[in-house]
Write a protein that holds these residues in place. Sequence first.
Motif, PDB file in Angstrom:
ATOM      1  N   LYS A  59     -70.037  16.248  69.696  1.00 17.37           N
ATOM      2  CA  LYS A  59     -71.462  15.880  69.710  1.00 17.37           C
ATOM      3  C   LYS A  59     -72.308  16.955  69.029  1.00 17.37           C
ATOM      4  CE  LYS A  59     -71.536  12.993  73.872  1.00 17.37           C
ATOM      5  NZ  LYS A  59     -71.953  12.921  75.283  1.00 17.37           N
ATOM      6  N   ALA A  60     -71.933  18.215  69.231  1.00 20.82           N
ATOM      7  CA  ALA A  60     -72.718  19.332  68.698  1.00 20.82           C
ATOM      8  C   ALA A  60     -72.403  19.658  67.238  1.00 20.82           C
ATOM      9  CB  ALA A  60     -72.487  20.575  69.560  1.00 20.82           C
ATOM     10  N   GLU A  61     -71.151  19.540  66.822  1.00 20.93           N
ATOM     11  CA  GLU A  61     -70.739  20.052  65.522  1.00 20.93           C
ATOM     12  C   GLU A  61     -70.222  19.017  64.525  1.00 20.93           C
ATOM     13  OE1 GLU A  61     -68.078  23.429  65.767  1.00 20.93           O
ATOM     14  OE2 GLU A  61     -68.879  23.977  67.728  1.00 20.93           O
ATOM     15  N   SER A  62     -69.821  17.876  64.988  1.00 22.21           N
ATOM     16  CA  SER A  62     -69.214  16.887  64.091  1.00 22.21           C
ATOM     17  C   SER A  62     -70.266  16.171  63.246  1.00 22.21           C
ATOM     18  CB  SER A  62     -68.446  15.838  64.916  1.00 22.21           C
ATOM     19  OG  SER A  62     -68.099  14.732  64.115  1.00 22.21           O
ATOM     20  N   PRO A  63     -69.973  15.909  61.993  1.00 18.91           N
ATOM     21  CA  PRO A  63     -70.905  15.130  61.175  1.00 18.91           C
ATOM     22  C   PRO A  63     -71.000  13.667  61.627  1.00 18.91           C
ATOM     23  CG  PRO A  63     -68.865  15.503  59.976  1.00 18.91           C
ATOM     24  CD  PRO A  63     -68.776  16.310  61.239  1.00 18.91           C
ATOM     25  N   PHE A  64     -70.121  13.269  62.554  1.00 18.15           N
ATOM     26  CA  PHE A  64     -70.096  11.881  63.023  1.00 18.15           C
ATOM     27  C   PHE A  64     -70.919  11.680  64.290  1.00 18.15           C
ATOM     28  CE2 PHE A  64     -65.921  12.885  61.065  1.00 18.15           C
ATOM     29  CZ  PHE A  64     -66.140  12.225  59.864  1.00 18.15           C
ATOM     30  N   GLY A  65     -71.486  12.762  64.854  1.00 17.63           N
ATOM     31  CA  GLY A  65     -72.354  12.650  66.016  1.00 17.63           C
ATOM     32  C   GLY A  65     -71.637  12.549  67.342  1.00 17.63           C
TER      33      GLY A  65
END
Length: 155
Positions: A56-62
Motif C-alpha cells: 500500500k505504501a510503496e507499490s505503484p499498484f496501490g
Amino acid sequence: MTASTRTTTTIAELPSLKGQELGTSDWFEVTQERVNTFAEATGDHQWIHVDVERAKAESPFGGPIGHGYLTLSLVVPMYSQVLSVSDAKMGVNYGLNKVRFPAPVPVGSRIRLTATLNDVTEIAGGLQLTIGAVIEREGGEKPVCIAELVFRTYA
C-alpha cells in the motif's frame, strides 16, 4: 455456480468448433488468502504480493497484487466452466505456446476467462487443443493475461 457461457460437446464434434469462442467463465475473486497460499506453495514471497502494508505504501499498484503465475494457474478452474467434453476419459495440460501478463491483478479483483478454440490436431488416443485464452479483470482497461494453452483430451 454456472458459467456465463459454456460449450458442451464430444471429442468427435470438437474439430468442427475450430476458430470459435468456447465461452466465458464466471468471475473469480483473487483474495489475499489465495495470494498468500500461492506464495507458500511456490516460495515466491515478493513483498508486492504478500506484504499488504508495504505494498500500500510503496507499490505503484496501490496495494498487493496477485502473482502472474497465480493468474495463469486459475485457468484450470475457469476453463472447466468454459468447455465440457462429455465423452473424454481424461485431459492433460500439455503446455503453453506463449503467455503474457499485460496488466496486474490487484488483490480483491475479480477475473474471468474467455477461451477460443484456435486449433485441433489428432493425436494417439484423442485430440490436442490449442486454446486462445484471455483473462480480464472486472473494470480493467486491458487483459491481465493473454495465453495460448495446449491441452490434450483423450477418448
